[in-house]
Scaffold this active site. Structure first.
Site, PDB file in Angstrom:
ATOM      1  N   ASN A  93     -22.132  -4.222 -17.114  1.00 15.81           N
ATOM      2  CA  ASN A  93     -21.329  -4.064 -18.326  1.00 15.81           C
ATOM      3  C   ASN A  93     -19.975  -3.423 -18.026  1.00 15.81           C
ATOM      4  O   ASN A  93     -18.934  -3.845 -18.548  1.00 15.81           O
ATOM      5  CB  ASN A  93     -22.119  -3.204 -19.330  1.00 15.81           C
ATOM      6  CG  ASN A  93     -21.431  -3.127 -20.658  1.00 15.81           C
ATOM      7  OD1 ASN A  93     -21.164  -4.155 -21.286  1.00 15.81           O
ATOM      8  ND2 ASN A  93     -21.104  -1.913 -21.090  1.00 15.81           N
TER       9      ASN A  93
ATOM     10  N   THR B  59     -15.101  -3.921   6.809  1.00 19.60           N
ATOM     11  CA  THR B  59     -14.975  -4.057   8.271  1.00 19.60           C
ATOM     12  C   THR B  59     -15.015  -2.700   8.976  1.00 19.60           C
ATOM     13  O   THR B  59     -15.134  -2.638  10.190  1.00 19.60           O
ATOM     14  CB  THR B  59     -13.682  -4.791   8.656  1.00 19.60           C
ATOM     15  OG1 THR B  59     -12.625  -4.249   7.888  1.00 19.60           O
ATOM     16  CG2 THR B  59     -13.780  -6.273   8.409  1.00 19.60           C
TER      17      THR B  59
ATOM     18  N   LYS C  38      -0.510  -7.916  -3.083  1.00 17.55           N
ATOM     19  CA  LYS C  38      -1.805  -7.273  -3.292  1.00 17.55           C
ATOM     20  C   LYS C  38      -1.560  -5.813  -3.624  1.00 17.55           C
ATOM     21  O   LYS C  38      -0.914  -5.089  -2.859  1.00 17.55           O
ATOM     22  CB  LYS C  38      -2.672  -7.375  -2.041  1.00 17.55           C
ATOM     23  CG  LYS C  38      -4.040  -6.710  -2.205  1.00 17.55           C
ATOM     24  CD  LYS C  38      -4.921  -6.907  -0.981  1.00 17.55           C
ATOM     25  CE  LYS C  38      -4.789  -5.804   0.039  1.00 17.55           C
ATOM     26  NZ  LYS C  38      -5.571  -4.593  -0.229  1.00 17.55           N
TER      27      LYS C  38
ATOM     28  N   LYS D  64     -11.760  -3.600  -5.948  1.00 21.06           N
ATOM     29  CA  LYS D  64     -13.154  -3.652  -5.443  1.00 21.06           C
ATOM     30  C   LYS D  64     -14.145  -3.042  -6.427  1.00 21.06           C
ATOM     31  O   LYS D  64     -14.822  -2.049  -6.130  1.00 21.06           O
ATOM     32  CB  LYS D  64     -13.251  -2.954  -4.078  1.00 21.06           C
ATOM     33  CG  LYS D  64     -12.379  -3.596  -3.006  1.00 21.06           C
ATOM     34  CD  LYS D  64     -12.625  -2.976  -1.637  1.00 21.06           C
ATOM     35  CE  LYS D  64     -11.819  -3.636  -0.532  1.00 21.06           C
ATOM     36  NZ  LYS D  64     -10.361  -3.427  -0.629  1.00 21.06           N
TER      37      LYS D  64
ATOM     38  N   ASP E 128       0.845  -1.191   0.000  1.00 22.03           N
ATOM     39  CA  ASP E 128       0.000   0.000   0.000  1.00 22.03           C
ATOM     40  C   ASP E 128       0.878   1.237   0.000  1.00 22.03           C
ATOM     41  O   ASP E 128       1.212   1.791   1.053  1.00 22.03           O
ATOM     42  CB  ASP E 128      -0.925  -0.019   1.231  1.00 22.03           C
ATOM     43  CG  ASP E 128      -1.973  -1.121   1.138  1.00 22.03           C
ATOM     44  OD1 ASP E 128      -2.568  -1.278   0.053  1.00 22.03           O
ATOM     45  OD2 ASP E 128      -2.195  -1.829   2.137  1.00 22.03           O
TER      46      ASP E 128
ATOM     47  N   GLN F 221      -5.572  -2.097  12.887  1.00 21.54           N
ATOM     48  CA  GLN F 221      -6.481  -3.232  12.737  1.00 21.54           C
ATOM     49  C   GLN F 221      -7.111  -3.511  14.093  1.00 21.54           C
ATOM     50  O   GLN F 221      -6.418  -3.675  15.098  1.00 21.54           O
ATOM     51  CB  GLN F 221      -5.725  -4.479  12.250  1.00 21.54           C
ATOM     52  CG  GLN F 221      -5.141  -4.350  10.854  1.00 21.54           C
ATOM     53  CD  GLN F 221      -6.177  -4.533   9.762  1.00 21.54           C
ATOM     54  OE1 GLN F 221      -7.372  -4.583  10.011  1.00 21.54           O
ATOM     55  NE2 GLN F 221      -5.717  -4.619   8.521  1.00 21.54           N
TER      56      GLN F 221
ATOM     57  N   ASP G  30     -20.085  -1.492 -10.002  1.00 17.93           N
ATOM     58  CA  ASP G  30     -20.654  -0.593 -11.021  1.00 17.93           C
ATOM     59  C   ASP G  30     -21.725  -1.372 -11.757  1.00 17.93           C
ATOM     60  O   ASP G  30     -22.067  -2.494 -11.347  1.00 17.93           O
ATOM     61  CB  ASP G  30     -19.525  -0.127 -11.962  1.00 17.93           C
ATOM     62  CG  ASP G  30     -19.772   1.275 -12.517  1.00 17.93           C
ATOM     63  OD1 ASP G  30     -20.902   1.533 -13.008  1.00 17.93           O
ATOM     64  OD2 ASP G  30     -18.852   2.109 -12.469  1.00 17.93           O
ATOM     65  N   ILE G  31     -22.242  -0.844 -12.846  1.00 16.32           N
ATOM     66  CA  ILE G  31     -23.225  -1.619 -13.616  1.00 16.32           C
ATOM     67  C   ILE G  31     -22.508  -2.833 -14.223  1.00 16.32           C
ATOM     68  O   ILE G  31     -21.286  -2.808 -14.431  1.00 16.32           O
ATOM     69  CB  ILE G  31     -23.914  -0.765 -14.705  1.00 16.32           C
ATOM     70  CG1 ILE G  31     -22.880  -0.218 -15.691  1.00 16.32           C
ATOM     71  CG2 ILE G  31     -24.749   0.349 -14.088  1.00 16.32           C
ATOM     72  CD1 ILE G  31     -23.508   0.429 -16.923  1.00 16.32           C
TER      73      ILE G  31
ATOM     74  N   GLY H 173       0.181  -6.830   5.345  1.00 13.68           N
ATOM     75  CA  GLY H 173       0.881  -5.672   4.813  1.00 13.68           C
ATOM     76  C   GLY H 173       2.004  -5.211   5.700  1.00 13.68           C
ATOM     77  O   GLY H 173       3.141  -5.706   5.619  1.00 13.68           O
ATOM     78  N   ARG H 174       1.688  -4.274   6.592  1.00 12.18           N
ATOM     79  CA  ARG H 174       2.733  -3.566   7.339  1.00 12.18           C
ATOM     80  C   ARG H 174       3.672  -4.445   8.166  1.00 12.18           C
ATOM     81  O   ARG H 174       4.858  -4.092   8.285  1.00 12.18           O
ATOM     82  CB  ARG H 174       2.081  -2.477   8.188  1.00 12.18           C
ATOM     83  CG  ARG H 174       1.554  -1.339   7.305  1.00 12.18           C
ATOM     84  CD  ARG H 174       0.534  -0.494   8.001  1.00 12.18           C
ATOM     85  NE  ARG H 174      -0.698  -1.230   8.230  1.00 12.18           N
ATOM     86  CZ  ARG H 174      -1.752  -0.735   8.875  1.00 12.18           C
ATOM     87  NH1 ARG H 174      -1.702   0.494   9.349  1.00 12.18           N
ATOM     88  NH2 ARG H 174      -2.841  -1.457   9.032  1.00 12.18           N
TER      89      ARG H 174
ATOM     90  N   ASP I 103      -6.649  -5.571  -6.062  1.00 11.66           N
ATOM     91  CA  ASP I 103      -7.753  -5.309  -5.118  1.00 11.66           C
ATOM     92  C   ASP I 103      -8.342  -3.929  -5.398  1.00 11.66           C
ATOM     93  O   ASP I 103      -8.081  -2.971  -4.675  1.00 11.66           O
ATOM     94  CB  ASP I 103      -7.199  -5.405  -3.693  1.00 11.66           C
ATOM     95  CG  ASP I 103      -8.278  -5.183  -2.639  1.00 11.66           C
ATOM     96  OD1 ASP I 103      -9.471  -5.387  -2.944  1.00 11.66           O
ATOM     97  OD2 ASP I 103      -7.912  -4.803  -1.511  1.00 11.66           O
TER      98      ASP I 103
HETATM   99  O1  C5P Z   1      -0.904  -3.471   6.711  1.00 12.00           O
HETATM  100  P1  C5P Z   1      -2.038  -4.431   6.942  1.00 12.00           P
HETATM  101  O2  C5P Z   1      -1.588  -5.854   7.192  1.00 12.00           O
HETATM  102  O3  C5P Z   1      -3.019  -3.946   7.974  1.00 12.00           O
HETATM  103  O4  C5P Z   1      -2.782  -4.436   5.537  1.00 12.00           O
HETATM  104  C1  C5P Z   1      -3.922  -5.180   5.312  1.00 12.00           C
HETATM  105  C2  C5P Z   1      -4.418  -4.960   3.918  1.00 12.00           C
HETATM  106  O5  C5P Z   1      -5.679  -5.597   3.822  1.00 12.00           O
HETATM  107  C3  C5P Z   1      -4.629  -3.512   3.528  1.00 12.00           C
HETATM  108  O6  C5P Z   1      -4.363  -3.405   2.138  1.00 12.00           O
HETATM  109  C4  C5P Z   1      -6.080  -3.271   3.798  1.00 12.00           C
HETATM  110  O7  C5P Z   1      -6.661  -2.302   2.966  1.00 12.00           O
HETATM  111  C5  C5P Z   1      -6.680  -4.633   3.500  1.00 12.00           C
HETATM  112  N1  C5P Z   1      -7.918  -4.921   4.191  1.00 12.00           N
HETATM  113  C6  C5P Z   1      -8.049  -4.894   5.570  1.00 12.00           C
HETATM  114  N2  C5P Z   1      -9.230  -5.158   6.162  1.00 12.00           N
HETATM  115  C7  C5P Z   1     -10.278  -5.466   5.421  1.00 12.00           C
HETATM  116  C8  C5P Z   1     -10.176  -5.501   4.025  1.00 12.00           C
HETATM  117  C9  C5P Z   1      -8.956  -5.232   3.440  1.00 12.00           C
HETATM  118  O8  C5P Z   1      -7.096  -4.624   6.270  1.00 12.00           O
HETATM  119  N3  C5P Z   1     -11.396  -5.754   6.003  1.00 12.00           N
END
Ligand code: C5P
Length: 246
Positions: free
Chosen positions: A72, A126, A37, A66, A15, A196, A69-70, A216-217, A64
């Site tokens: 088509n 979430t 991702k 997401k 990210d 989170q 939209d319509i 991610g992080r 990712d």
């Molecule tokens: O850095 P971290 O491990 O928190 O990144 C988690 C990734 O998963 C991010 O790209 C975040 O947008 C995505 N994500 C999330 N929770 C969700 C859906 C997606 O953390 N419910």
């Protein structure tokens, strides 16, 4: 039967809008994770050319974006994502049955060259509470809406869903073994949760039915991202709790 390589279950969320930093990370992580991702932050800054650059590092790409939209328009977006060579992409299940079917059909078509992307559906973000659902006219509780949308996704041809750790067990039980579950909010033992709210360990997420862990992080923010990814793989293979009991 051989166990699947735990590293392949880890998808590292990159990210950042910084293409060079993302490309360096992708090169560094090759072989230590199953894929990366790329989401709206990276894509809006760097576009399809940026995705191709990261794919050039040799790791599978989970796109990712997401789509919602319509039918088509979503079908066209899925074909374009397929042409980029991603192995998995996201749509919003709340786009409805026809949109999900259009996405699944477009993925089939995009797969004629043998690279059909998996279509996984986001159910309830979430970040949304039951009150938020009510304010947009959706009935809760959140868990029931998650299940409703995941069923809708499966019934209309989606390959899987993105699920919080808390929902994974129920979704796996309700939707069977062939529905791909992608679980973010995963934190290796001993790593800060960051923003989170509900987190789970890699081993617990897998035992609750996750196919892929989005992390991610804990990897990208580590001084040595490759070593951090490897450490997570070791945790999956020998969860600390089990090791402590042995
Ligand atoms: O850095 P971290 O491990 O928190 O990144 C988690 C990734 O998963 C991010 O790209 C975040 O947008 C995505 N994500 C999330 N929770 C969700 C859906 C997606 O953390 N419910």
């Amino acid at each position: 039967m051989a166990q699947p390589d735990p590293a392949k279950r880890i998808l590292c969320a990159i990210d950042t809008p910084d293409l060079e930093a993302a490309a360096t990370l992708a090169r560094t992580l090759k072989g230590a994770v199953g894929g990366v991702k790329l989401g709206k932050e990276f894509f809006t800054a760097n576009g399809p050319a940026g995705v191709r650059r990261i794919a050039g590092a040799g790791l599978p790409i989970f796109l990712d974006l997401k789509f919602h939209d319509i039918p088509n328009t979503v079908a066209g977006a899925v074909r374009a994502a397929g042409a980029l060579g991603c192995f998995m992409l996201t749509i919003h299940a709340s786009g409805g049955a026809a949109m999900i079917r259009a996405a699944a059909k477009a993925a089939e078509e995009a797969g004629r060259n043998g690279k059909r992307p998996l279509v996984v559906a986001v159910t309830v973000l979430t970040s949304l509470s039951e009150a938020d659902l009510a304010s947009v006219g959706q009935s809760g509780p959140v868990e029931a809406q998650v299940l409703r949308l995941a069923r809708l996704a499966k019934d209309n041809g989606a390959d899987g869903a993105v699920a919080s750790p808390r929902e994974a067990t129920a979704l796996r039980a309700a939707l069977g073994p062939d529905f791909t579950l992608v679980v973010p909010g995963v934190r290796p033992t001993g790593v800060a949760a960051g923003d989170q709210i509900r987190v789970t360990t890699p081993a617990d997420a897998l035992s609750s039915g996750a196919d892929y862990l989005v992390i991610g992080r804990p990897i990208t923010g580590a001084p040595d991202p490759r070593a951090a990814a490897r450490a997570i793989t070791y945790q999956i293979a020998a969860p600390p709790r089990a090791a402590a009991k042995a």
